[in-house]
Design an enzyme around this catalytic site. Structure first.
Site, short mmCIF file in Angstrom:
data_model
loop_
_atom_site.label_atom_id
_atom_site.label_comp_id
_atom_site.label_asym_id
_atom_site.label_seq_id
_atom_site.Cartn_x
_atom_site.Cartn_y
_atom_site.Cartn_z
N SER A 144 -6.59 4.21 -7.26
CA SER A 144 -6.20 3.06 -6.65
C SER A 144 -6.84 1.87 -7.43
O SER A 144 -7.58 2.11 -8.44
CB SER A 144 -7.02 3.01 -5.32
OG SER A 144 -7.43 1.91 -4.79
N TYR A 157 -13.97 4.95 0.31
CA TYR A 157 -12.76 4.84 -0.34
C TYR A 157 -12.75 4.62 -1.86
O TYR A 157 -12.21 5.38 -2.77
CB TYR A 157 -11.80 4.21 0.38
CG TYR A 157 -10.29 4.04 -0.28
CD1 TYR A 157 -9.52 5.09 0.19
CD2 TYR A 157 -9.96 3.23 -0.94
CE1 TYR A 157 -8.36 5.04 -0.21
CE2 TYR A 157 -8.75 3.39 -1.47
CZ TYR A 157 -7.81 4.27 -0.97
OH TYR A 157 -6.55 4.13 -1.38
P1 NDP Z 1 0.08 7.60 3.83
O1 NDP Z 1 -0.70 7.57 4.89
O2 NDP Z 1 1.63 7.36 4.05
O3 NDP Z 1 -0.14 9.08 3.14
C1 NDP Z 1 -1.13 9.62 3.22
C2 NDP Z 1 -0.92 11.12 3.02
O4 NDP Z 1 -2.06 12.09 2.92
C3 NDP Z 1 -0.08 11.72 4.33
O5 NDP Z 1 1.01 12.28 3.97
C4 NDP Z 1 -0.99 12.29 5.02
O6 NDP Z 1 -0.44 13.55 5.75
C5 NDP Z 1 -1.94 13.06 3.94
N1 NDP Z 1 -3.31 13.46 4.27
C6 NDP Z 1 -4.25 12.57 4.68
N2 NDP Z 1 -5.40 13.33 5.19
C7 NDP Z 1 -4.88 14.52 4.71
C8 NDP Z 1 -5.73 15.63 4.68
N3 NDP Z 1 -7.23 15.91 5.18
N4 NDP Z 1 -5.49 16.81 4.09
C9 NDP Z 1 -4.06 16.80 3.77
N5 NDP Z 1 -3.21 15.82 4.10
C10 NDP Z 1 -3.68 14.54 4.43
O7 NDP Z 1 -0.46 6.63 2.75
P2 NDP Z 1 -0.10 6.38 0.89
O8 NDP Z 1 1.37 6.99 0.90
O9 NDP Z 1 -0.50 4.90 1.01
O10 NDP Z 1 -1.35 7.21 0.36
C11 NDP Z 1 -1.11 8.19 -0.64
C12 NDP Z 1 -2.21 7.94 -1.58
O11 NDP Z 1 -1.77 6.90 -2.27
C13 NDP Z 1 -3.61 8.06 -0.94
O12 NDP Z 1 -4.40 8.86 -1.84
C14 NDP Z 1 -3.92 6.60 -1.12
O13 NDP Z 1 -5.50 6.38 -1.22
C15 NDP Z 1 -3.32 6.27 -2.54
N6 NDP Z 1 -3.28 4.76 -2.54
C16 NDP Z 1 -2.27 4.00 -1.64
C17 NDP Z 1 -2.13 2.61 -1.91
C18 NDP Z 1 -1.35 1.68 -1.23
O14 NDP Z 1 -1.25 0.57 -1.47
N7 NDP Z 1 -0.47 2.42 -0.19
C19 NDP Z 1 -2.90 1.99 -3.01
C20 NDP Z 1 -3.57 2.89 -3.89
C21 NDP Z 1 -3.87 4.34 -3.72
P3 NDP Z 1 -0.81 13.76 7.42
O15 NDP Z 1 -0.92 12.44 7.97
O16 NDP Z 1 0.41 14.58 7.99
O17 NDP Z 1 -1.92 14.49 7.19
#
Ligand code: NDP
Length: 258
Positions: A144, A157
């Site tokens: 990130s 985070y």
């Molecule tokens: P989303 O909330 O759309 O995606 C998060 C994903 O992680 C979902 O598929 C969720 O599935 C899954 N998840 C959450 N907790 C768990 C868990 N304990 N075990 C398994 N799966 C889990 O957000 P993003 O697409 O934005 O995030 C994806 C990644 O990108 C993350 O690591 C985030 O930190 C990173 N990121 C995002 C940025 C942004 O601006 N959006 C910027 C920088 C990094 P479910 O809800 O079904 O559990």
């Protein structure tokens, strides 16, 4: 040449948190590049939606990445279905807003265990499969902007995302002997379920203005970098952290330009 370098034909990819946001975009992008994909998530409704989008050639597994037994079972499920694993994307993530001096340990543990411990467990279990296959592999850790900045109200985070850099470097060194490359992508600001409310408020406007590209990202912006790091094009690239951020991490101010 270009097609071979960036092709994922014949590759098997496991993408955690692949049922929404960035993970969903990477899963669809990898599939379009020729890979067979397995995605994971916890919520049944989101898992059913991505299963319908990816179609019957893909595998969708319910997984909480904090649970080591479940990680082991998921890796086995992927191997049983497809015969191996060549690419792992550690993408699952969550966040909550808490002031550092008031953050309960439960909130700290939840975020650290999801990002960092989850990525470690998946890398370990999928990495063992890749090493045993003897044909190399690719691990991509999703960091990130908070891997490099110290923002307020998300100490857990930022600590986890900075930890992803150490995880990436250490694994890159140790797994090189198995021809497994381990790299990180540092996404810039992209509106998803994770941050939608904040991105539609003042933070979104701040992020847009500080980003030299003059826009927020969309999940599809990550796909090119992810394919590069998953494909033979990156076979001599390991241990790096690649920002995909429209220049956010190199800009020190708002600048409206000429
Ligand atoms: P989303 O909330 O759309 O995606 C998060 C994903 O992680 C979902 O598929 C969720 O599935 C899954 N998840 C959450 N907790 C768990 C868990 N304990 N075990 C398994 N799966 C889990 O957000 P993003 O697409 O934005 O995030 C994806 C990644 O990108 C993350 O690591 C985030 O930190 C990173 N990121 C995002 C940025 C942004 O601006 N959006 C910027 C920088 C990094 P479910 O809800 O079904 O559990």
């Amino acid at each position: 040449m270009g097609n071979v370098l960036f092709s994922l034909a014949g590759k098997i990819a496991l993408i955690t948190g692949g049922n929404s946001g960035l993970g969903r975009a990477m899963a669809l992008g990898f599939q379009a590049a020729g890979a067979r994909v397995a995605v994971t998530g916890r919520k049944a409704e989101k898992n059913a939606a991505i299963a319908a989008e990816l179609g019957p050639d893909a595998l969708v597994c319910a997984l909480d990445v904090r649970d080591e037994e479940a990680v082991a079972a998921t890796v086995k499920q992927v191997v049983d279905r497809f015969g191996g694993i060549h690419i792992l994307v550690n993408n699952a993530g969550n966040v909550s807003l808490q002031k550092a001096l008031e953050m309960p340990k439960t909130a700290w543990d939840d975020v650290i265990e999801t990002h960092l411990t989850g990525a470690f467990l998946c890398a370990q279990h999928a990495g063992r499969v890749m090493a045993a296959q003897g044909k190399g592999g690719k691990i991509i850790n999703i960091g990130s902007m908070y891997s490099i900045f110290g923002p307020p109200n998300v100490l857990h985070y930022a600590t986890a995302k900075t930890g992803m850099l150490g995880l990436t470097r250490g694994l890159a060194t140790e797994l090189a002997a198995h021809n497994i490359q381990v790299n990180a992508i540092l996404p810039g600001w992209i509106e998803t379920d994770l941050n939608r409310q904040r991105m539609r408020a003042a933070l979104g406007e701040h992020a847009r203005r500080k980003t030299p590209a003059r826009r927020l990202g969309v999940p599809e912006d990550l796909v090119g970098a992810a394919i590069f790091l998953a494909s033979p094009a990156s076979d001599f690239v390991t241990g790096v952290a690649l920002p995909v951020d429209g220049g956010y991490s190199v800009a020190d101010r708002y600048w409206e330009g000429p």
